[in-house]
Design a protein around this motif. Structure first.
Motif, PDB file in Angstrom:
ATOM      1  N   GLN A  18       0.828  -1.203   0.000  1.00 36.21           N
ATOM      2  CA  GLN A  18       0.000   0.000   0.000  1.00 36.21           C
ATOM      3  C   GLN A  18       0.866   1.259   0.000  1.00 36.21           C
ATOM      4  O   GLN A  18       1.890   1.322   0.686  1.00 36.21           O
ATOM      5  CB  GLN A  18      -0.930   0.001   1.222  1.00 36.21           C
ATOM      6  N   ASP A  19       0.445   2.274  -0.774  1.00 35.79           N
ATOM      7  CA  ASP A  19       1.259   3.487  -0.862  1.00 35.79           C
ATOM      8  C   ASP A  19       1.131   4.371   0.380  1.00 35.79           C
ATOM      9  O   ASP A  19       1.907   5.305   0.556  1.00 35.79           O
ATOM     10  CB  ASP A  19       0.951   4.278  -2.139  1.00 35.79           C
ATOM     11  N   GLU A  20       0.141   4.095   1.224  1.00 38.38           N
ATOM     12  CA  GLU A  20       0.105   4.696   2.566  1.00 38.38           C
ATOM     13  C   GLU A  20       0.181   3.534   3.551  1.00 38.38           C
ATOM     14  O   GLU A  20      -0.777   2.765   3.697  1.00 38.38           O
ATOM     15  CB  GLU A  20      -1.163   5.506   2.792  1.00 38.38           C
ATOM     16  N   PRO A  21       1.300   3.365   4.228  1.00 41.04           N
ATOM     17  CA  PRO A  21       1.501   2.170   5.040  1.00 41.04           C
ATOM     18  C   PRO A  21       0.526   2.093   6.212  1.00 41.04           C
ATOM     19  O   PRO A  21       0.090   3.108   6.760  1.00 41.04           O
ATOM     20  CB  PRO A  21       2.943   2.322   5.553  1.00 41.04           C
ATOM     21  N   ALA A  22       0.201   0.873   6.587  1.00 37.71           N
ATOM     22  CA  ALA A  22      -0.584   0.649   7.798  1.00 37.71           C
ATOM     23  C   ALA A  22       0.266   0.984   9.016  1.00 37.71           C
ATOM     24  O   ALA A  22       1.457   0.654   9.071  1.00 37.71           O
ATOM     25  CB  ALA A  22      -1.036  -0.810   7.858  1.00 37.71           C
ATOM     26  N   ALA A  23      -0.343   1.659   9.998  1.00 36.38           N
ATOM     27  CA  ALA A  23       0.382   1.956  11.231  1.00 36.38           C
ATOM     28  C   ALA A  23       0.725   0.673  11.981  1.00 36.38           C
ATOM     29  O   ALA A  23       1.819   0.537  12.546  1.00 36.38           O
ATOM     30  CB  ALA A  23      -0.452   2.885  12.112  1.00 36.38           C
ATOM     31  N   ARG A  24      -0.193  -0.269  11.967  1.00 39.31           N
ATOM     32  CA  ARG A  24      -0.014  -1.568  12.627  1.00 39.31           C
ATOM     33  C   ARG A  24      -0.687  -2.645  11.793  1.00 39.31           C
ATOM     34  O   ARG A  24      -1.690  -2.381  11.118  1.00 39.31           O
ATOM     35  CB  ARG A  24      -0.654  -1.574  14.023  1.00 39.31           C
ATOM     36  N   VAL A  25      -0.172  -3.844  11.843  1.00 41.27           N
ATOM     37  CA  VAL A  25      -0.810  -4.993  11.213  1.00 41.27           C
ATOM     38  C   VAL A  25      -0.938  -6.087  12.260  1.00 41.27           C
ATOM     39  O   VAL A  25       0.059  -6.532  12.829  1.00 41.27           O
ATOM     40  CB  VAL A  25      -0.007  -5.514  10.000  1.00 41.27           C
ATOM     41  N   VAL A  26      -2.167  -6.509  12.519  1.00 46.51           N
ATOM     42  CA  VAL A  26      -2.448  -7.528  13.520  1.00 46.51           C
ATOM     43  C   VAL A  26      -3.133  -8.706  12.839  1.00 46.51           C
ATOM     44  O   VAL A  26      -4.076  -8.523  12.070  1.00 46.51           O
ATOM     45  CB  VAL A  26      -3.351  -6.986  14.650  1.00 46.51           C
ATOM     46  N   VAL A  27      -2.657  -9.909  13.104  1.00 49.65           N
ATOM     47  CA  VAL A  27      -3.294 -11.130  12.616  1.00 49.65           C
ATOM     48  C   VAL A  27      -3.696 -11.962  13.824  1.00 49.65           C
ATOM     49  O   VAL A  27      -2.875 -12.214  14.715  1.00 49.65           O
ATOM     50  CB  VAL A  27      -2.358 -11.945  11.698  1.00 49.65           C
ATOM     51  N   VAL A  28      -4.957 -12.366  13.847  1.00 46.55           N
ATOM     52  CA  VAL A  28      -5.479 -13.155  14.965  1.00 46.55           C
ATOM     53  C   VAL A  28      -5.546 -14.619  14.567  1.00 46.55           C
ATOM     54  O   VAL A  28      -6.176 -14.973  13.559  1.00 46.55           O
ATOM     55  CB  VAL A  28      -6.881 -12.660  15.373  1.00 46.55           C
ATOM     56  N   GLY A  29      -4.917 -15.475  15.339  1.00 43.42           N
ATOM     57  CA  GLY A  29      -5.054 -16.921  15.183  1.00 43.42           C
ATOM     58  C   GLY A  29      -6.218 -17.376  16.050  1.00 43.42           C
ATOM     59  O   GLY A  29      -6.109 -17.429  17.277  1.00 43.42           O
ATOM     60  N   ASN A  30      -7.333 -17.716  15.416  1.00 46.72           N
ATOM     61  CA  ASN A  30      -8.549 -18.045  16.149  1.00 46.72           C
ATOM     62  C   ASN A  30      -8.514 -19.515  16.579  1.00 46.72           C
ATOM     63  O   ASN A  30      -8.980 -20.407  15.882  1.00 46.72           O
ATOM     64  CB  ASN A  30      -9.778 -17.776  15.263  1.00 46.72           C
ATOM     65  N   GLY A  31      -7.878 -19.749  17.734  1.00 43.41           N
ATOM     66  CA  GLY A  31      -7.726 -21.117  18.224  1.00 43.41           C
ATOM     67  C   GLY A  31      -6.581 -21.850  17.566  1.00 43.41           C
ATOM     68  O   GLY A  31      -6.560 -23.081  17.557  1.00 43.41           O
ATOM     69  N   THR A  32      -5.618 -21.111  17.028  1.00 42.47           N
ATOM     70  CA  THR A  32      -4.499 -21.758  16.344  1.00 42.47           C
ATOM     71  C   THR A  32      -3.248 -20.909  16.472  1.00 42.47           C
ATOM     72  O   THR A  32      -3.314 -19.697  16.680  1.00 42.47           O
ATOM     73  CB  THR A  32      -4.823 -21.961  14.845  1.00 42.47           C
ATOM     74  N   LEU A  34       0.178 -19.293  14.708  1.00 42.26           N
ATOM     75  CA  LEU A  34       0.457 -18.716  13.388  1.00 42.26           C
ATOM     76  C   LEU A  34       1.951 -18.446  13.249  1.00 42.26           C
ATOM     77  O   LEU A  34       2.404 -17.301  13.305  1.00 42.26           O
ATOM     78  CB  LEU A  34      -0.340 -17.425  13.195  1.00 42.26           C
ATOM     79  N   PRO A  35       2.747 -19.483  13.038  1.00 42.64           N
ATOM     80  CA  PRO A  35       4.187 -19.269  12.860  1.00 42.64           C
ATOM     81  C   PRO A  35       4.502 -18.780  11.451  1.00 42.64           C
ATOM     82  O   PRO A  35       3.719 -18.946  10.518  1.00 42.64           O
ATOM     83  CB  PRO A  35       4.763 -20.669  13.090  1.00 42.64           C
ATOM     84  N   GLY A  36       5.662 -18.168  11.317  1.00 45.91           N
ATOM     85  CA  GLY A  36       6.178 -17.850   9.996  1.00 45.91           C
ATOM     86  C   GLY A  36       5.575 -16.647   9.317  1.00 45.91           C
ATOM     87  O   GLY A  36       5.686 -16.517   8.094  1.00 45.91           O
ATOM     88  N   LEU A  37       4.956 -15.739  10.053  1.00 48.22           N
ATOM     89  CA  LEU A  37       4.408 -14.537   9.430  1.00 48.22           C
ATOM     90  C   LEU A  37       5.508 -13.489   9.261  1.00 48.22           C
ATOM     91  O   LEU A  37       6.524 -13.518   9.940  1.00 48.22           O
ATOM     92  CB  LEU A  37       3.259 -13.981  10.267  1.00 48.22           C
ATOM     93  N   PRO A  38       5.309 -12.537   8.349  1.00 49.48           N
ATOM     94  CA  PRO A  38       6.366 -11.551   8.068  1.00 49.48           C
ATOM     95  C   PRO A  38       6.739 -10.724   9.288  1.00 49.48           C
ATOM     96  O   PRO A  38       5.936 -10.517  10.208  1.00 49.48           O
ATOM     97  CB  PRO A  38       5.733 -10.672   6.982  1.00 49.48           C
ATOM     98  N   GLU A  39       7.963 -10.232   9.271  1.00 44.66           N
ATOM     99  CA  GLU A  39       8.440  -9.361  10.341  1.00 44.66           C
ATOM    100  C   GLU A  39       7.584  -8.094  10.394  1.00 44.66           C
ATOM    101  O   GLU A  39       7.178  -7.558   9.369  1.00 44.66           O
ATOM    102  CB  GLU A  39       9.892  -8.990  10.086  1.00 44.66           C
ATOM    103  N   GLY A  40       7.289  -7.656  11.597  1.00 45.93           N
ATOM    104  CA  GLY A  40       6.489  -6.455  11.789  1.00 45.93           C
ATOM    105  C   GLY A  40       5.015  -6.720  11.992  1.00 45.93           C
ATOM    106  O   GLY A  40       4.267  -5.806  12.344  1.00 45.93           O
ATOM    107  N   VAL A  41       4.577  -7.956  11.780  1.00 46.13           N
ATOM    108  CA  VAL A  41       3.178  -8.316  11.994  1.00 46.13           C
ATOM    109  C   VAL A  41       2.994  -8.731  13.447  1.00 46.13           C
ATOM    110  O   VAL A  41       3.745  -9.564  13.968  1.00 46.13           O
ATOM    111  CB  VAL A  41       2.754  -9.466  11.058  1.00 46.13           C
TER     112      VAL A  41
END
Length: 279
Positions: A18-32, A34-41
């Motif tokens: 995105q040309d305007e970066p997200a201030a934060r990126v959050v991913v929720v593992g719903n009962g699981t 989540l290894p191996g996600l990109p740095e900064g998440v």
């Protein structure tokens, strides 16, 4: 839920572009996990599956803790942002309107087609028609953080189905606007909500809860009768219809507090927008 990792990684790549970066990126593992996600998440791993509502509330609370986010964007893990200006457009929309509570994306499949059920209005013939609406699409949307604070977030008990309408009705009743902006596109595989085994039971139960929580008493039976008639016209399978009625009576028997009927002024406002809260 950890079962769409290639799609999730592709989505996160489209967020990073995105040309305007997200201030934060959050991913929720719903009962699981989540290894191996990109740095900064930021990863939030829940011990159990709390459903769509519970998972979104977990993301909202984590972003609220950071204290530097004023607009939250929810994206399905199998969706994809096809343009790089989505966040910039969203920022501009919120900067221009102080009472903008929710912005609904347009959902388009791999061919660019938008299903009728993905247009958040009754007159759904033109998915490119922009304007104010009374509900929004779960797959891709933006939410004002002050609006979430005022309305109390997502209804945890709903788990899955109609949680967007529940939040939308609370927002509209408190004077927040909802905008359908078809230029904001989330590409999403063509699917049917009935693919989920719990769909018929929960969609019926949550319809009843929605009415009991938010409608003036005189409108509750009208709303539920119209949805029962609509369901019968759709001619679900015998098994689906049996599950639907089980969910309907579950909703009648059980409470889902709090009950805070919307004002009649809100009913009239929704009617003028083309979606009276009995249809």
């Amino acid at each position: 839920m950890g079962d769409r990792m290639p799609e999730l990684l592709a989505l996160l790549a489209s967020v990073a572009k995105q040309d305007e970066p997200a201030a934060r990126v959050v991913v929720v593992g719903n009962g699981t996990a989540l290894p191996g996600l990109p740095e900064g998440v930021t990863v939030v791993e829940l011990e159990e599956n709390l459903g769509v509502s519970g998972g979104r509330n977990a993301a909202w609370r984590r972003l609220r803790d950071f204290g530097d986010v004023d607009v939250l964007v929810d994206l399905d893990d199998d969706g994809l942002l096809v343009e790089a200006d989505v966040f910039r457009r969203i920022a501009d929309l919120y900067a221009a309107e102080s009472r903008l509570g929710i912005v609904s994306f347009r959902i388009a499949d791999e061919t660019g087609t938008t299903q009728r059920r993905h247009v958040p209005r009754l007159r759904a013939g033109d998915p490119m028609r922009r304007g104010p609406v009374t509900t929004f699409l779960g797959g891709g949307h933006a939410l004002s953080m002050p609006m979430l604070e005022e309305t109390g977030g997502w209804p945890d008990a709903f788990f899955f189905t109609h949680e967007e309408t529940d939040l939308a009705w609370r927002a509209v009743d408190r004077g927040w606007d909802i905008l359908y902006e078809p230029q904001l596109v989330l590409r999403h595989p063509k699917t049917s909500p009935a693919r989920h085994a719990v769909y018929y039971r929960m969609t019926a139960r949550n319809r009843v809860w929605l009415a009991k929580r938010h409608l003036p008493a005189v409108l509750v039976p009208v709303y539920l009768a119209s949805w029962a008639a609509y369901t019968l016209v759709q001619r679900p399978t015998p098994a689906g219809l049996k599950s639907w009625w089980a969910g309907f009576f579950e909703g009648v028997r059980t409470a889902c507090p709090p009950r805070r009927p919307m004002r009649w002024r809100t009913v009239w406002h929704m009617t003028r927008l083309g979606r009276p809260p009995v249809i």
